[in-house]
Enzyme design. Sequence first.
Site, PDB file in Angstrom:
ATOM      1  CG  ASP A  93      -0.442  -0.042   2.428  1.00 28.52           C
ATOM      2  OD1 ASP A  93       0.667   0.310   2.596  1.00 28.52           O
ATOM      3  OD2 ASP A  93      -1.001  -0.239   3.720  1.00 28.52           O
ATOM      4  CG  ASP A 267      -6.249  -5.232   1.407  1.00 25.94           C
ATOM      5  OD1 ASP A 267      -6.642  -4.283   0.239  1.00 25.94           O
ATOM      6  OD2 ASP A 267      -6.000  -5.063   2.735  1.00 25.94           O
ATOM      7  CB  CYS A 305     -11.696 -26.629   5.813  1.00 23.90           C
ATOM      8  SG  CYS A 305     -10.141 -25.797   6.148  1.00 23.90           S
ATOM      9  CB  CYS A 307      -6.865 -25.584   7.071  1.00 24.93           C
ATOM     10  SG  CYS A 307      -7.504 -25.719   8.801  1.00 24.93           S
ATOM     11  CB  CYS A 310     -10.414 -28.560   9.357  1.00 21.55           C
ATOM     12  SG  CYS A 310     -11.153 -27.013   9.536  1.00 21.55           S
ATOM     13  CG  HIS A 336     -10.136 -22.761   9.665  1.00 19.97           C
ATOM     14  ND1 HIS A 336     -10.867 -23.685   8.861  1.00 19.97           N
ATOM     15  CD2 HIS A 336     -11.261 -21.661   9.767  1.00 19.97           C
ATOM     16  CE1 HIS A 336     -11.956 -23.425   8.590  1.00 19.97           C
ATOM     17  NE2 HIS A 336     -12.397 -22.423   9.222  1.00 19.97           N
TER      18      HIS A 336
HETATM   19 ZN   LIG Z   1      -9.897 -25.486   8.418  1.00 20.31          ZN
END
Ligand SMILES: [Zn+2]
Length: 375
Positions: A93, A267, A305, A307, A310, A336
């Site tokens: 930025d 963003d 999910c 990740c 999870c 996550h």
């Molecule tokens: Zn997750």
Amino acid sequence: MSEAVAFAVAARVGAARSGRLVLAHGEVATPAFMPVGTAGTVKAMLPQSVEATGARIVLGNTYHLMLRPGAERVGALGGLHRFMNWPHPILTDSGGYQVMSLSKLRRIDEAGVAFRSHLDGSAHLLTPERSIAIQDLLDADITMALDECTPFPASPEEAARSMALSMRWAARSRAAFRERPGYAIFGIVQGGVYPELRRDSVRQLVEIGFHGYAVGGLAVGEGQETMFRILDETVPALPEDRPRYLMGVGKPADIVGAVARGIDMFDCVLPTRSGRTAQAFTRAGTVNLRNARHAEDKAPLDARCACPACTSYSRAYLHHLCRCGEILASMLLTWHNLRYYQDLMAGLRAAIAAGTLDDFVAGFHDAQARGRAAA
Ligand SMILES: [Zn+2]
């Protein structure tokens, strides 16, 4: 203007588009979400972990890096990619927004923004030329023009004066930008909540000529309905063949709505900040892991999910970590949340490519509503 940066739209559904942006440090599939790496790090995440979520571009904050460790030092150490060990593209930025929100004793005039550091009180002057020079030292793939983020609310007169200043700074930013292959500078549309000012701002920026265009000054308290109305008035005026970036947005539903309106890049600190305060984004809406109802829940946070939070842990364990204030809670929930945001973007890209965006959007809202009903 040179075609230093390649942007190709591959598919469209209504105003929505999917495509790819080719930058000096790699390719970015759009629509894209950029995790925020404020001080040269996406908080609580290794760069390899950020990459594993699917992110291929992150945002760096000029204001923070210019004050600590200093842009010249980052430049001497080989630039921000090497410094933070992130090999993929970086957007920085301009520093203007954070000067206004974080620093003390700031004063805006035609030259730029004079301010004192929130860290040690030292005096600085951020001009368009200095902002571009800092972003060059950081080696940003995408440099943002310095602008004034018009406060909300602002009268039509205040918004017009502020937009006019931002357009003069946009011209100075563009002139200061060092053109080289794979590096882009984006102009920023301002004009508050006034459609005619927004369209006037677009006209002036296109006249100057940028590699991409950002919509600034939204998600500052005006609400989703007003934000979407301004996008409906602004986005159709932007050049079709350039990437469009909605700054600082946002909640998953904001992103879905803005993609449908033709935005390519986003963003927001929401997934990372929320990950440090026990808030998780899921396909069934937001989950507060501090809530006692998770204390004995063996189920994963989100069964769909992939990740680590999870696939390897129960809601009960994540709840325990959050209640204990453990660092691992921030790490797992940030991972996550970033994975959720990247999966959302991948889903949007696939739906645009397949021509099924309307079904995807309906499914997204149904799942969120069912989650709210079950909560
Ligand atoms: Zn997750």
